[in-house]
Design an enzyme around this catalytic site. Structure first.
Site, PDB file in Angstrom:
ATOM      1  N   GLU A  20       0.754  -1.091  -0.055  1.00  0.00           N
ATOM      2  CA  GLU A  20      -0.116  -0.138   0.111  1.00  0.00           C
ATOM      3  C   GLU A  20       0.726   1.368  -0.128  1.00  0.00           C
ATOM      4  O   GLU A  20       0.800   2.188   0.813  1.00  0.00           O
ATOM      5  CB  GLU A  20      -0.977   0.188   1.186  1.00  0.00           C
ATOM      6  CG  GLU A  20      -1.943  -1.036   1.099  1.00  0.00           C
ATOM      7  CD  GLU A  20      -3.285  -1.118   1.716  1.00  0.00           C
ATOM      8  OE1 GLU A  20      -3.315  -0.162   2.649  1.00  0.00           O
ATOM      9  OE2 GLU A  20      -4.279  -1.841   1.800  1.00  0.00           O
ATOM     10  N   GLU A  58      -5.508  -8.100  -1.035  1.00  0.00           N
ATOM     11  CA  GLU A  58      -6.337  -7.661   0.236  1.00  0.00           C
ATOM     12  C   GLU A  58      -7.642  -7.269  -0.228  1.00  0.00           C
ATOM     13  O   GLU A  58      -7.992  -6.474  -1.141  1.00  0.00           O
ATOM     14  CB  GLU A  58      -5.981  -6.483   0.876  1.00  0.00           C
ATOM     15  CG  GLU A  58      -4.589  -6.886   1.929  1.00  0.00           C
ATOM     16  CD  GLU A  58      -4.308  -5.574   2.663  1.00  0.00           C
ATOM     17  OE1 GLU A  58      -5.031  -4.870   2.994  1.00  0.00           O
ATOM     18  OE2 GLU A  58      -3.177  -5.495   3.192  1.00  0.00           O
TER      19      GLU A  58
END
Ligand SMILES: *[C@@H]1O[C@H](CO)[C@@H](O)[C@H](O)[C@H]1NC(C)=O
Ligand SMILES: *[C@@H]1O[C@H](CO)[C@@H](O)[C@H](O)[C@H]1NC(C)=O
Ligand SMILES: *[C@@H]1O[C@H](CO)[C@@H](O)[C@H](O)[C@H]1NC(C)=O
Length: 335
Positions: free
Chosen positions: A159, A268
């Site tokens: 991320e 995710e």
């Protein structure tokens, strides 16, 4: 080998340059087993000590068909000093977990996930913080440990966000070159921007990421790493779902197909123990399954050291019963 077979082999060799790609050819589905990443902040700060995910979960989930385990860790745990050597005591603990996951079935894969948001203690890699060489250092050391195991996939960073995308992609290219120089042939996961957003990928980082080259040749071993949640602000912090993400993933798939037939993993995604999520997550993962091989697969967030009260938990109850979200919306779409 019979003559007919030889002729067939020669014929297929003749079309090999066009037809054969080093694409990832196993559909993947599984779960994030969190713990070694606990207390990593989105600014790359870390204040924890690491929590070991229970090894019993790997045999549990593999027994139900899962074949992908993403195992996040804090950069500061692996190399206590930026750019320094791997802490062999910590590595030994981490590797015991990785091996438990790999041993849980003959077809199990692990994503080794550096869970630091493109940052170390508040500073951005290659943009005032760690140098690209310091970033590459942890991966060349991990390549020395995992470089010969094709079932270990390198999640180069979790991320990235709020950074210069051009420079971030240059940092990734630097690391790709470094791990190949170190002898690794592993599949590599390249993350974009906006917290690895699947939604912004086609317009933000994707156009730059498709230009990353692999010293091994081709781009079949460079997969893209995307995340997407289903709650109102795509944060994965709410128990209810408001979208099944199919429109977002369709746009992503078109982009990947139009840009060299590339592949991505939804590493995710997740939802709470609510009927809206039972429906939406199931529809999302059904789409992911149908979009294979462009979408190689998924890992749901999260089990591991999360307890059963965590909002997005898929950690089984202590009696071994699965969460309803897992049973209703994840398990049916495992490979
Ligand atoms: C290295 O890892 C061990 C085991 O996790 C830990 O106890 C130790 O404090 C670590 N060393 C440093 C310098 O962080
Ligand atoms: C991002 O970095 C590139 C390369 O250094 C630079 O040319 C560009 O202006 C930067 N973009 C922004 C928005 O700062
Ligand atoms: C296991 O525990 C959960 C949570 O307490 C409960 O809902 C479920 O019915 C139990 N399953 C069995 C088979 O006992």
């Amino acid at each position: 080998m019979k003559l007919a077979t030889v002729l067939l082999a020669v014929a297929s060799l003749a079309i090999a340059p066009q037809a054969v790609k080093a694409q990832f050819s196993t559909r993947l589905g599984g779960v994030n087993t969190a713990g070694y990443d606990f207390s990593v902040d989105t600014n790359g700060d870390f204040s924890g000590t690491g929590t070991t995910p229970p090894a019993s979960q790997y045999t549990h989930f593999s027994g139900e068909g899962a074949n992908l385990y993403r195992i996040p860790f804090a950069w500061q745990l692996m190399t206590p000093t930026l750019g320094g050597t791997i802490n062999s005591s910590f590595f030994s603990e981490y590797d015991t977990t990785v091996q438990a996951a790999l041993d849980s079935s003959s077809g199990a894969y692990v994503i080794v996930d550096l869970h630091n948001y493109a940052r170390w203690n508040g500073d951005i890699i290659g943009q005032g913080g760690p140098t690209n060489a310091e970033y590459a250092s942890i991966w060349t050391q991990l390549a020395q440990n995992y470089g010969s195991d094709e079932r270990v996939i390198f999640g180069l960073m979790n991320e990235p966000h709020d950074l210069n995308v051009t420079e971030w992609v240059a940092s990734l290219q630097y690391v790709v070159n470094a791990v190949r120089e170190a002898g690794s042939t592993n599949y590599l996961l390249l993350p974009g921007s906006s917290y690895s957003s699947a939604e912004t990928f086609p317009t933000e980082a994707g156009p730059y990421l498709v230009g990353v080259t692999d010293p091994l040749g081709g781009t079949g071993k460079l997969l893209f790493d995307v995340h997407k949640y289903l709650d109102s602000d795509n944060s994965g912090t709410h128990a209810t779902c408001v979208t099944n993400n199919v429109d977002v993933l369709e746009t992503l798939v078109s982009f990947l197909q139009d840009n060299g037939d590339r592949q991505a993993i939804l590493s995710e995604t997740g939802g709470g123990e609510t009927t809206s999520c039972y429906t939406d997550v199931a529809q999302e993962l059904s789409y992911v399954k149908s979009a294979y091989p462009t979408l190689v697969g998924f890992s749901i967030w999260a089990a591991g050291a999360f307890d059963t009260s965590y909002v997005l938990t898929v950690t089984p109850w202590s009696n071994g019963t699965d969460q309803t979200l897992w049973t209703e919306a994840v398990k049916p779409y495992l490979p």
